[in-house]
Design an enzyme around this catalytic site. Sequence first.
Site, mmCIF file in Angstrom:
data_model
loop_
_atom_site.group_PDB
_atom_site.id
_atom_site.type_symbol
_atom_site.label_atom_id
_atom_site.label_comp_id
_atom_site.label_asym_id
_atom_site.label_seq_id
_atom_site.Cartn_x
_atom_site.Cartn_y
_atom_site.Cartn_z
ATOM 1 N N HIS A 62 8.306 2.940 -3.262
ATOM 2 C CA HIS A 62 6.893 3.023 -2.880
ATOM 3 C C HIS A 62 6.690 4.045 -1.770
ATOM 4 O O HIS A 62 5.811 4.915 -1.862
ATOM 5 C CB HIS A 62 6.402 1.651 -2.426
ATOM 6 C CG HIS A 62 5.011 1.661 -1.863
ATOM 7 N ND1 HIS A 62 3.900 1.399 -2.622
ATOM 8 C CD2 HIS A 62 4.552 1.915 -0.596
ATOM 9 C CE1 HIS A 62 2.811 1.491 -1.866
ATOM 10 N NE2 HIS A 62 3.188 1.795 -0.639
ATOM 11 N N GLU A 63 7.500 3.945 -0.707
ATOM 12 C CA GLU A 63 7.316 4.863 0.422
ATOM 13 C C GLU A 63 7.633 6.305 0.043
ATOM 14 O O GLU A 63 6.924 7.238 0.440
ATOM 15 C CB GLU A 63 8.156 4.406 1.618
ATOM 16 C CG GLU A 63 7.798 3.031 2.157
ATOM 17 C CD GLU A 63 6.323 2.894 2.532
ATOM 18 O OE1 GLU A 63 5.683 3.912 2.873
ATOM 19 O OE2 GLU A 63 5.796 1.760 2.470
ATOM 20 N N HIS A 66 4.896 8.041 -1.671
ATOM 21 C CA HIS A 66 3.824 8.614 -0.855
ATOM 22 C C HIS A 66 3.994 10.124 -0.672
ATOM 23 O O HIS A 66 3.017 10.818 -0.362
ATOM 24 C CB HIS A 66 3.758 7.923 0.501
ATOM 25 C CG HIS A 66 2.969 6.655 0.489
ATOM 26 N ND1 HIS A 66 1.655 6.596 0.087
ATOM 27 C CD2 HIS A 66 3.315 5.386 0.830
ATOM 28 C CE1 HIS A 66 1.220 5.358 0.184
ATOM 29 N NE2 HIS A 66 2.204 4.587 0.625
ATOM 30 N N GLU A 122 -2.215 4.461 -2.055
ATOM 31 C CA GLU A 122 -1.330 3.311 -2.201
ATOM 32 C C GLU A 122 -1.090 2.976 -3.669
ATOM 33 O O GLU A 122 0.016 2.569 -4.047
ATOM 34 C CB GLU A 122 -1.914 2.110 -1.469
ATOM 35 C CG GLU A 122 -2.007 2.280 0.036
ATOM 36 C CD GLU A 122 -0.648 2.456 0.697
ATOM 37 O OE1 GLU A 122 0.361 1.962 0.151
ATOM 38 O OE2 GLU A 122 -0.596 3.084 1.772
ATOM 39 N N ASP A 126 2.520 2.765 -5.502
ATOM 40 C CA ASP A 126 2.952 1.606 -6.295
ATOM 41 C C ASP A 126 3.432 2.048 -7.670
ATOM 42 O O ASP A 126 4.477 1.602 -8.170
ATOM 43 C CB ASP A 126 1.784 0.621 -6.477
ATOM 44 C CG ASP A 126 1.468 -0.174 -5.227
ATOM 45 O OD1 ASP A 126 2.316 -0.233 -4.321
ATOM 46 O OD2 ASP A 126 0.362 -0.749 -5.168
ATOM 47 N N HIS A 184 -5.151 -0.481 0.665
ATOM 48 C CA HIS A 184 -4.387 -1.197 -0.355
ATOM 49 C C HIS A 184 -5.330 -2.004 -1.249
ATOM 50 O O HIS A 184 -6.260 -2.642 -0.757
ATOM 51 C CB HIS A 184 -3.386 -2.165 0.273
ATOM 52 C CG HIS A 184 -2.367 -1.508 1.144
ATOM 53 N ND1 HIS A 184 -2.607 -1.222 2.464
ATOM 54 C CD2 HIS A 184 -1.103 -1.086 0.870
ATOM 55 C CE1 HIS A 184 -1.524 -0.655 2.989
ATOM 56 N NE2 HIS A 184 -0.605 -0.558 2.047
ATOM 57 N N ARG A 190 -2.690 -4.989 -7.475
ATOM 58 C CA ARG A 190 -1.554 -4.061 -7.367
ATOM 59 C C ARG A 190 -0.526 -4.380 -8.452
ATOM 60 O O ARG A 190 0.092 -3.477 -9.016
ATOM 61 C CB ARG A 190 -0.919 -4.158 -5.976
ATOM 62 C CG ARG A 190 -1.811 -3.658 -4.864
ATOM 63 C CD ARG A 190 -1.140 -3.774 -3.511
ATOM 64 N NE ARG A 190 -0.076 -2.784 -3.347
ATOM 65 C CZ ARG A 190 0.631 -2.644 -2.239
ATOM 66 N NH1 ARG A 190 0.393 -3.433 -1.194
ATOM 67 N NH2 ARG A 190 1.573 -1.730 -2.167
#
Length: 223
Positions: A62-63, A66, A122, A126, A184, A190
């Site tokens: 996930h990070e 980004h 976000e 995801d 988010h 999500r």
Amino acid sequence: LERFSVPFNVSDVMFQATLVNAYYIPRNYLFVPAAILQKPFYEPQYSPLELYSRIGGLIAGHELGHALDSNTIVFDANGAERPWLSQTTFQNARTLFRCIIAQYNGYTFGGRQVNGTLTLGENVADFIGLHTAFRAYKKLKAPAPRLAGLEGFSEDQLFFMSFNSAQCSKVTANIGGYFDTNPHSPDRLRVFGTMAHSPEFAKAFQCKSGTPMNPVNQCKLWF
């Protein structure tokens, strides 16, 4: 990686180790504080499937995702803001962004419509986190885990179930302010939003084409 060989400098740390979260910033820094390395994300006895789906999908994937979201895709490997992608690749990314905005704009939660533009960064992270973690796990070719009470599920089904169960949460009835400022989407969306555009999920659970979890027009990664 080059910093692994030099003495640790506490002034380099931007976030407290007790913070249960993780962050990516455009200078290509990924921060994973120690506090997040606990249940439901990490336990020493977790199987590779659980680690790849949770640490790989929900934290690292996930990070790192980004780095390619709508806000940071303009930064190169050195953190400089410049056009570093080919025009074709950049247009493919923009196509994905538009698709995800439209998808989440169609969701409601607690009587409120989700803001697909506000939550885009976000949602993209995801999306990338799940897809890259699943691909990485399949390349690992680890022995399928034996999880008590879940013997009737396939390995791929268990991967998605593990990814999703780590996002279980309880939301209060009054969530109006959440939609105004939080980038988010609600955790429930999500999960649904990411799974609905995963061909691997649809295959694992035999979701028929044209159903909510396997729509005809799916958002697709450009890589």
